[in-house]
Design a protein around this motif. Sequence first.
Motif, short mmCIF file in Angstrom:
data_model
loop_
_atom_site.label_atom_id
_atom_site.label_comp_id
_atom_site.label_asym_id
_atom_site.label_seq_id
_atom_site.Cartn_x
_atom_site.Cartn_y
_atom_site.Cartn_z
N GLY A 262 15.90 -13.18 9.23
CA GLY A 262 16.67 -13.41 10.44
C GLY A 262 15.98 -12.80 11.64
N GLY A 263 15.61 -13.63 12.62
CA GLY A 263 14.84 -13.19 13.76
C GLY A 263 15.49 -12.07 14.56
N LYS A 264 16.79 -12.18 14.80
CA LYS A 264 17.50 -11.16 15.58
C LYS A 264 17.53 -9.84 14.83
N LEU A 265 17.66 -9.91 13.52
CA LEU A 265 17.64 -8.69 12.69
C LEU A 265 16.27 -8.03 12.76
N LEU A 266 15.23 -8.83 12.69
CA LEU A 266 13.87 -8.29 12.79
C LEU A 266 13.63 -7.64 14.15
N ASN A 267 14.15 -8.25 15.19
CA ASN A 267 13.99 -7.69 16.53
C ASN A 267 14.74 -6.38 16.70
N ALA A 268 15.74 -6.15 15.85
CA ALA A 268 16.53 -4.93 15.94
C ALA A 268 15.87 -3.74 15.26
N VAL A 269 14.82 -3.98 14.50
CA VAL A 269 14.16 -2.90 13.77
C VAL A 269 13.46 -1.94 14.74
N VAL A 270 13.75 -0.67 14.61
CA VAL A 270 13.07 0.34 15.41
C VAL A 270 11.62 0.43 14.94
N PRO A 271 10.66 0.30 15.86
CA PRO A 271 9.24 0.33 15.46
C PRO A 271 8.88 1.56 14.63
N ASN A 272 8.11 1.33 13.58
CA ASN A 272 7.59 2.39 12.71
C ASN A 272 8.67 3.15 11.94
N SER A 273 9.87 2.58 11.86
CA SER A 273 10.95 3.29 11.15
C SER A 273 11.03 2.92 9.67
N ALA A 274 10.36 1.85 9.27
CA ALA A 274 10.39 1.44 7.86
C ALA A 274 9.37 2.27 7.09
N LYS A 275 9.86 3.10 6.17
CA LYS A 275 8.98 4.04 5.47
C LYS A 275 9.71 4.66 4.29
N ILE A 276 8.97 5.48 3.55
CA ILE A 276 9.61 6.29 2.52
C ILE A 276 10.12 7.57 3.17
N PHE A 277 11.08 8.22 2.49
CA PHE A 277 11.47 9.57 2.88
C PHE A 277 11.00 10.50 1.77
N ASN A 278 9.99 11.29 2.06
CA ASN A 278 9.40 12.20 1.08
C ASN A 278 10.23 13.48 1.05
N PHE A 279 11.30 13.46 0.24
CA PHE A 279 12.18 14.63 0.20
C PHE A 279 11.50 15.84 -0.44
N MET A 280 10.51 15.60 -1.29
CA MET A 280 9.78 16.70 -1.89
C MET A 280 9.09 17.53 -0.81
N GLU A 281 8.44 16.85 0.10
CA GLU A 281 7.76 17.53 1.20
C GLU A 281 8.75 18.08 2.21
N ALA A 282 9.76 17.30 2.54
CA ALA A 282 10.73 17.70 3.56
C ALA A 282 11.50 18.95 3.16
N GLU B 215 0.81 -1.22 0.00
CA GLU B 215 0.00 0.00 0.00
C GLU B 215 0.85 1.28 0.00
N ILE B 216 2.17 1.15 0.12
CA ILE B 216 3.04 2.32 0.21
C ILE B 216 3.40 2.83 -1.18
N ASP B 217 3.21 4.11 -1.40
CA ASP B 217 3.55 4.73 -2.68
C ASP B 217 4.99 5.22 -2.61
N THR B 218 5.88 4.61 -3.38
CA THR B 218 7.29 5.02 -3.37
C THR B 218 7.65 5.91 -4.56
#
Length: 299
Positions: free
Chosen positions: A240-260, A220-223
């Motif tokens: 990899g389970g340990k890698l998944l556990n290392a993910v900061v919650p809600n940090s996986a996303k696009i970076f909208n440089f146009m808006e930023a 559903e993410i528009d990139t």
Amino acid sequence: MVKQLFICAALFLASFHGVHSLKICSFNVRSFGKSKAAREGILDVLVKIISRCDLLLMMEIKDKSNKSVPALMERLNNHGNRNEYEVIMSKRLGMKSYKEQYAFIYRPKLLTLKKSYQYPDSSADSGDVFAREPFVVWFSSRYISVKDFVVIPLHSMPTSSASEIDALYDVYLAMKQRWRAKYFIIMGDFNADCGYVPKKAWKDIRLRNDTNFVWLIGDEIDTTVKENTNCAYDRIVLRGGKLLNAVVPNSAKIFNFMEAYGMTEQQALNVSDHFPVEVDLQKSYGFSSWLKSRKGLKG
């Protein structure tokens, strides 16, 4: 002794230089070459985007002269006089005269390059699966809870996206056997949506059907930058389970440089028609775990 522990802890935490997490990014910088690098303002925007990341996969580098990336790196490392980044690049990859390169731009203070490998894609039985074969890298870091991880990149050909995404499963198996690695980040511009990968094709894509692989950027993410498109082309997939556990919650996303950066759509499109995708990995030590590691300290 307790006072000494707290003093040492403060010095230790200060040495982290503000490292709270490691930001991993993937960015298709459309048709990056000499002419694009020379356009006014393009390198400045790219420097701002890359400076947000500790590791950035850059795709669609098209430059026979090999001058555009060095120009970018010079500008990047002179930004704020930090001199923080290094780059490793693949050879020029592609079919016939059309060639591209992958580049990994990273902070060596935070990441150490262990190994790199150009996946051959030379199976006589399956033919030439990839338009641009993955250039695989293995990084280690003492700053995050997962001490090392392998990154498999892909910029697929739109007309063969489904088969190329499926073949990433074979790359994973090959690199797991070659390096005995446990943790994998598979990312890039997969062209994994809209007309390129129809819904009926997903059932035959092993990377999607094996539940051990977790897709952080959802369908559903528009990139894409264009306001009249809505496609999840760019993805980040973890294994990899340990890698998944290392993910900061809600940090996986696009970076909208146009808006930023307050850009118009056309100004943003001059940089790329894709937004970067990103994820943060947690740092390895908190204060309590550091104290635990220092049990033997004498007063």
